[in-house]
Design a protein around this motif. Structure first.
Motif, PDB file in Angstrom:
ATOM      1  N   THR A  77      11.776  94.981  64.895  1.00 32.70           N
ATOM      2  CA  THR A  77      12.447  94.493  66.100  1.00 32.70           C
ATOM      3  C   THR A  77      12.878  93.036  65.960  1.00 32.70           C
ATOM      4  O   THR A  77      13.828  92.600  66.597  1.00 32.70           O
ATOM      5  CB  THR A  77      11.537  94.632  67.327  1.00 32.70           C
ATOM      6  OG1 THR A  77      10.283  93.980  67.067  1.00 32.70           O
ATOM      7  CG2 THR A  77      11.291  96.092  67.638  1.00 32.70           C
ATOM      8  N   LYS A 238      20.058 102.381  68.570  1.00 33.75           N
ATOM      9  CA  LYS A 238      20.484 101.804  69.840  1.00 33.75           C
ATOM     10  C   LYS A 238      19.272 101.118  70.477  1.00 33.75           C
ATOM     11  O   LYS A 238      18.185 101.685  70.484  1.00 33.75           O
ATOM     12  CB  LYS A 238      20.996 102.902  70.776  1.00 33.75           C
ATOM     13  CG  LYS A 238      22.172 103.705  70.244  1.00 33.75           C
ATOM     14  CD  LYS A 238      22.497 104.853  71.201  1.00 33.75           C
ATOM     15  CE  LYS A 238      23.623 105.720  70.680  1.00 33.75           C
ATOM     16  NZ  LYS A 238      23.878 106.891  71.563  1.00 33.75           N
ATOM     17  N   HIS A 239      19.476  99.917  71.010  1.00 39.34           N
ATOM     18  CA  HIS A 239      18.396  99.176  71.671  1.00 39.34           C
ATOM     19  C   HIS A 239      17.149  99.131  70.785  1.00 39.34           C
ATOM     20  O   HIS A 239      16.049  99.529  71.193  1.00 39.34           O
ATOM     21  CB  HIS A 239      18.062  99.807  73.026  1.00 39.34           C
ATOM     22  CG  HIS A 239      19.244 100.093  73.885  1.00 39.34           C
ATOM     23  ND1 HIS A 239      20.088  99.098  74.352  1.00 39.34           N
ATOM     24  CD2 HIS A 239      19.762 101.261  74.349  1.00 39.34           C
ATOM     25  CE1 HIS A 239      21.061  99.628  75.067  1.00 39.34           C
ATOM     26  NE2 HIS A 239      20.893 100.938  75.074  1.00 39.34           N
ATOM     27  N   LYS A 242      13.565  97.909  71.785  1.00 39.02           N
ATOM     28  CA  LYS A 242      12.771  98.741  72.699  1.00 39.02           C
ATOM     29  C   LYS A 242      12.444 100.096  72.086  1.00 39.02           C
ATOM     30  O   LYS A 242      11.295 100.559  72.120  1.00 39.02           O
ATOM     31  CB  LYS A 242      13.536  98.928  74.012  1.00 39.02           C
ATOM     32  CG  LYS A 242      12.860  99.894  74.980  1.00 39.02           C
ATOM     33  CD  LYS A 242      13.739 100.123  76.213  1.00 39.02           C
ATOM     34  CE  LYS A 242      13.110 101.166  77.133  1.00 39.02           C
ATOM     35  NZ  LYS A 242      13.971 101.454  78.315  1.00 39.02           N
ATOM     36  N   ASN A 243      13.454 100.752  71.519  1.00 43.90           N
ATOM     37  CA  ASN A 243      13.308 102.137  71.105  1.00 43.90           C
ATOM     38  C   ASN A 243      12.458 102.340  69.852  1.00 43.90           C
ATOM     39  O   ASN A 243      11.691 103.307  69.756  1.00 43.90           O
ATOM     40  CB  ASN A 243      14.688 102.759  70.885  1.00 43.90           C
ATOM     41  CG  ASN A 243      15.431 103.000  72.180  1.00 43.90           C
ATOM     42  OD1 ASN A 243      14.829 103.003  73.252  1.00 43.90           O
ATOM     43  ND2 ASN A 243      16.736 103.176  72.105  1.00 43.90           N
TER      44      ASN A 243
END
Length: 451
Positions: A77, A238-239, A242-243
């Protein structure tokens, strides 16, 4: 010991289209984790190492994987790159460690994929025999096993590689379907098998003692390697902030629950010492007089194992692409197809090498270094978390491993303990692979590396 710029890597990863959502990532992780582990290793480890206590072996391996998964989550992340440990070691430990990390990952993925493809041939030919079709041994066995070539394994690896070259949008839909089929046959096995559980088969629960539990955990750790493949998908997420952490933890949790339930049902239906067979789920169903369900499970296994092959070829190609970007491999392997945005050069490189290995080599001994290589990589990941915090405290960390240094240090210690429990053959195979990598580094990579 020169290190790569973090900012350059983040810029490169932001240029790639994002196609994988939370569901896709979780399914990919589950698909890679519950492949041959739940279809093959569960019965073998119960029979030879842990007995019904194999559930404790899975819990220990899952705990270790969870600690490592948290470390992965912080790094992926913070730096959403497809290079996984290769990239994280380059920006924290330098060029040489980065190359060896990337080379190790390639070896682990290629060998694991080829081994899985070889196992797929066994399920495939067994199913064909059940409907009256017998393929000759010369076309289903490698030269080392008395045949000419394992042709089904070669074909399936090349077909999945071809599918991946059409882009992740198509590939993820096929993968999601295959994983759902695999989960379906596992649920079917549990429902049918639960009605035939004889609790007397659980006694003794620890026939090999506590030592057997830890020996089993070192073996079944192989079953959890698939979550690492998620770390290589960061550029397609995607994202991602968070994901990806959610997908890593969710896939580990769901897979562990499935392992434990299947282990309990399997050892409850059949005495543990009879389960030393590669097709343990089908064997168990036949033993309780459910031949039709056993055939359905075999078909599901044929489809389900494809998801494992897909996940690992995809992961290995992303590592090769990242190494090519850095100059460790020729530039052609980092070129993205303008229509599908896939690294087709890397995909075919990995696919062809894997197909050759699956078709011609005896991988039984070579595959043992997958655990050694993976544990070394996971140790590097744990250390990289601590180093990056010290070197770049200014970086935004959407997800940070809780409890300060405790979890990364615990993760590193667990890796060392499991490494100490591996056989000498695993180390010899791993050292041999590293020797080949050193020759490549000195002959090509060192002259072409870019910063």
């Amino acid at each position: 010991m020169r290190r790569k710029s973090v900012d350059d890597l983040i810029c490169v990863s932001n240029d790639k289209p994002k196609t994988l959502g939370l569901f896709d990532l979780t399914i990919m992780g589950i698909g890679a984790i519950i492949g041959t582990g739940i279809l093959v290793l569960t019965g073998i480890v119960a029979a030879t190492d842990a007995g019904p206590g194999v559930i404790y072996s899975f819990l220990i391996a899952a705990l270790a994987s969870c600690l490592i998964g948290l470390c992965y989550s912080e790094l992926t992340t913070t730096i959403p790159s497809s290079g996984s440990a290769y990239v994280y070691s380059w920006i924290t430990m330098g060029e040489q460690v980065a190359f060896l990390s990337g080379w190790t990952l390639l070896g682990v993925y290629i060998t694991t994929t080829a081994t899985v493809a070889t196992g797929w041939t066994g399920y495939f030919t067994s199913f064909l025999r059940g409907v009256g079709i017998n393929l000759p041994d010369s076309l289903t066995l490698s030269p080392f096993n008395g045949g000419v070539i394992n042709l089904p394994a070669v074909i399936i690896v090349l077909l999945i590689t071809l599918l991946l070259t059409h882009g992740m949008s198509d590939s993820k839909n096929v993968n999601n379907f295959l994983v759902l089929v695999k989960i379906g046959i596992i649920v079917l096995f549990v429902i049918v098998g639960a009605f035939h559980v004889n609790t007397a088969n659980w006694h003794p629960f620890l026939p090999y003692g506590v030592r057997g539990i830890f020996t089993g955990s070192a073996t079944v750790f192989f079953s959890f390697l698939g979550f690492d493949a998620l770390a290589t998908s960061a550029e397609d997420c995607k994202h991602v902030q968070k994901n990806l952490p959610i997908a890593i933890i969710a896939s580990l949790t769901i897979s562990t629950i499935l392992y434990i339930i299947v282990s309990l049902v399997m050892t409850g239906d059949v005495k543990y010492n009879l389960l030393n067979v590669p097709e343990a789920m089908s064997f168990t169903l036949n033993e309780i007089n459910q031949p039709l369900v056993a055939q359905i499970v075999s078909v599901g296994a044929i489809l389900g194992i494809l998801a494992v092959i897909l996940a690992f070829i995809y992961a290995a190609s992303n590592i090769a692409m990242s190494m090519s970007r850095g100059g460790f491999l020729p530039k052609m392997f980092s070129h993205l197809n303008p229509n599908t945005h896939t690294p087709n050069g890397s995909l075919w490189l990995i696919g062809l090498i894997t197909a050759v290995c699956a078709g011609l080599l005896n991988l039984k001994n070579l595959a043992t270094f997958a655990n050694a290589g993976s544990l070394c990589i996971f140790f590097i990941i744990s250390v990289a978390v601590l180093l990056l915090r010290k070197q770049r405290p200014d970086l935004e960390r959407p997800f940070k491993v809780p409890f300060g240094k405790v979890i990364p240090v615990a993760s590193a210690i667990v890796c060392v303990v499991l490494l100490m429990n591996l056989p000498l053959s695993a180390w010899m195979n791993y050292i041999g692979w590293l020797f080949i990598g050193v020759l490549l580094y000195l002959g090509y990579s060192k002259k072409h590396v870019t910063y």
